[in-house]
Design a protein around this motif. Sequence first.
Motif, PDB file in Angstrom:
ATOM      1  N   ALA A 165       1.039  -1.274  -0.055  1.00 38.55           N
ATOM      2  CA  ALA A 165       0.144  -0.123  -0.024  1.00 38.55           C
ATOM      3  C   ALA A 165       0.716   1.372   0.161  1.00 38.55           C
ATOM      4  N   SER A 166       1.579   1.600   0.280  1.00 38.09           N
ATOM      5  CA  SER A 166       2.736   2.274   0.016  1.00 38.09           C
ATOM      6  C   SER A 166       4.223   1.992  -1.635  1.00 38.09           C
ATOM      7  N   TYR A 167       5.041   3.164  -1.696  1.00 39.39           N
ATOM      8  CA  TYR A 167       5.732   2.430  -2.844  1.00 39.39           C
ATOM      9  C   TYR A 167       6.937   2.190  -2.299  1.00 39.39           C
ATOM     10  N   LEU A 168       7.576   0.617  -2.714  1.00 42.05           N
ATOM     11  CA  LEU A 168       8.500  -0.342  -2.334  1.00 42.05           C
ATOM     12  C   LEU A 168       9.494  -0.505  -3.798  1.00 42.05           C
ATOM     13  N   GLU A 169      10.671  -0.713  -3.691  1.00 41.29           N
ATOM     14  CA  GLU A 169      11.525  -0.416  -5.182  1.00 41.29           C
ATOM     15  C   GLU A 169      10.891  -1.956  -5.397  1.00 41.29           C
ATOM     16  N   PRO A 170      10.915  -1.574  -6.821  1.00 45.07           N
ATOM     17  CA  PRO A 170      10.735  -3.557  -7.203  1.00 45.07           C
ATOM     18  C   PRO A 170      11.524  -4.273  -6.852  1.00 45.07           C
ATOM     19  N   ALA A 171      12.828  -4.354  -6.652  1.00 45.17           N
ATOM     20  CA  ALA A 171      13.283  -5.609  -5.987  1.00 45.17           C
ATOM     21  C   ALA A 171      13.466  -6.022  -5.202  1.00 45.17           C
ATOM     22  N   TYR A 172      12.757  -5.230  -4.192  1.00 40.52           N
ATOM     23  CA  TYR A 172      11.655  -5.804  -2.599  1.00 40.52           C
ATOM     24  C   TYR A 172      10.550  -6.039  -2.868  1.00 40.52           C
ATOM     25  N   VAL A 173       9.899  -5.957  -3.617  1.00 49.84           N
ATOM     26  CA  VAL A 173       8.382  -6.645  -4.290  1.00 49.84           C
ATOM     27  C   VAL A 173       8.739  -8.180  -4.954  1.00 49.84           C
ATOM     28  N   ASP A 174       9.818  -8.182  -5.412  1.00 49.26           N
ATOM     29  CA  ASP A 174      10.404  -9.434  -5.717  1.00 49.26           C
ATOM     30  C   ASP A 174      10.330  -9.983  -5.294  1.00 49.26           C
ATOM     31  N   ARG A 175      11.303  -9.726  -3.906  1.00 46.89           N
ATOM     32  CA  ARG A 175      11.545 -10.434  -2.992  1.00 46.89           C
ATOM     33  C   ARG A 175       9.723 -11.004  -2.067  1.00 46.89           C
ATOM     34  N   ILE A 176       9.264  -9.708  -2.166  1.00 51.96           N
ATOM     35  CA  ILE A 176       7.970 -10.865  -1.586  1.00 51.96           C
ATOM     36  C   ILE A 176       7.282 -11.564  -2.453  1.00 51.96           C
ATOM     37  N   ARG A 177       7.533 -11.250  -3.657  1.00 49.01           N
ATOM     38  CA  ARG A 177       6.677 -12.244  -4.533  1.00 49.01           C
ATOM     39  C   ARG A 177       7.556 -13.354  -4.668  1.00 49.01           C
ATOM     40  N   GLN A 178       8.410 -14.189  -3.828  1.00 49.71           N
ATOM     41  CA  GLN A 178       9.570 -15.253  -4.453  1.00 49.71           C
ATOM     42  C   GLN A 178       8.826 -16.396  -3.006  1.00 49.71           C
ATOM     43  N   ILE A 179       8.181 -14.981  -1.980  1.00 47.85           N
ATOM     44  CA  ILE A 179       7.404 -16.264  -1.057  1.00 47.85           C
ATOM     45  C   ILE A 179       6.471 -17.423  -0.975  1.00 47.85           C
ATOM     46  N   ASP A 180       6.387 -18.751  -1.377  1.00 40.61           N
ATOM     47  CA  ASP A 180       5.274 -19.535  -2.165  1.00 40.61           C
ATOM     48  C   ASP A 180       4.510 -19.365  -1.239  1.00 40.61           C
ATOM     49  N   GLY A 181       2.804 -19.259  -2.240  1.00 41.68           N
ATOM     50  CA  GLY A 181       0.812 -19.058  -1.819  1.00 41.68           C
ATOM     51  C   GLY A 181       1.078 -17.897  -1.249  1.00 41.68           C
ATOM     52  N   VAL A 182       1.861 -16.699  -1.725  1.00 43.32           N
ATOM     53  CA  VAL A 182       1.331 -15.236  -1.732  1.00 43.32           C
ATOM     54  C   VAL A 182       0.871 -14.854  -2.642  1.00 43.32           C
TER      55      VAL A 182
END
Length: 342
Positions: A9-26
């Motif tokens: 819900a607030s700006y986050l650099e793409p590299a950090y967003v990708d780290r979150i996306r790598q978590i299984d089930g999310v």
Amino acid sequence: MKHVEVLIASYLEPAYVDRIRQIDGVRVMYDPALLPQPRYGSDHVGHPLRRSLEDEQRWREYLAEAEVLFDFDHTNLAVLTTLIPHVRWIQATSAGIGQLLIRTGLIAAPITFTTAKGIHAKPLADFAAMAILWFAKDGFRMIREQAARRWTRYCGRNVSGATVGIVGFGSIGREVAKVCRAMGMRVVATSRTLRAGASDSDADQIISVSNLTALLGVADYVVLAVPHTPQTERLLGGAELAAMRPGAVLINVARGAVVDEAALIAALRDGHLGGAALDVLSMEPPAADNPLWSMPNVLISPHSASTVESENNRLTDLFCENLVRYMRGEALLNVFDRKRLY
């Protein structure tokens, strides 16, 4: 397989967003075009944003789908409780969220909140150390003399051997203590959880919260590092400021409401206090006619002492750890205590 719907819900650099996306089930929902753009590095509020009706509808659809939020939606705070029917957990990007939850009514919502406790402790300790050195070495004098192209030698003060009093001995207070210890200072601290006189590796003396004036009377520098709660509002009033050592310096990295600002101005004007370094004020930004702006013994920071370039990296670490815990049904880190308001 059911996925956990996560909305950033607030700006986050793409590299950090990708780290979150790598978590299984999310399943991560992130559209930076719908978010306020950051005004500076690690900004989580951003420039004022007015979405089109179409964009606002799309954004509210994301909110309606989300089970987990990374940060609050700062564009809809007043009505946020009505827009997030499925949200069960919000990871904040700040440690001090109690007053925000009260103002928005979110405190009564059936949502778990986790804070950024610990993320900002080292930068705030750096600010406190900078302020101590600034006053000990008379930074104001150096700026004045340099501007006047004047070379006049003078005598400063020792930091080693001086006493710092730390009001609030949580993660921030302890980091301040470690930095001050490294400079050879004596550390006296108040703590809600440690008994007076208790032995502690980070402090020379622990004083009861109820005996605050004992700390104020021995400290050359007083660092405020408490959360804003009903118990800490105007914790330092006229009587407490008068109890401080003549010439002592006040450093506030807590919240502006912790100090009676009018009493502080009076103590600075009459010379009882040697100075103040303020990262927070009672109103932010302060009014143009606030005397603190122009006082020769006051250093003002625009509530930025905690903000550093590594913040979003550390917040992502914390969020990913908590996200894995959430999916496993394990206890989350830094859960907000509704009774204590921190």
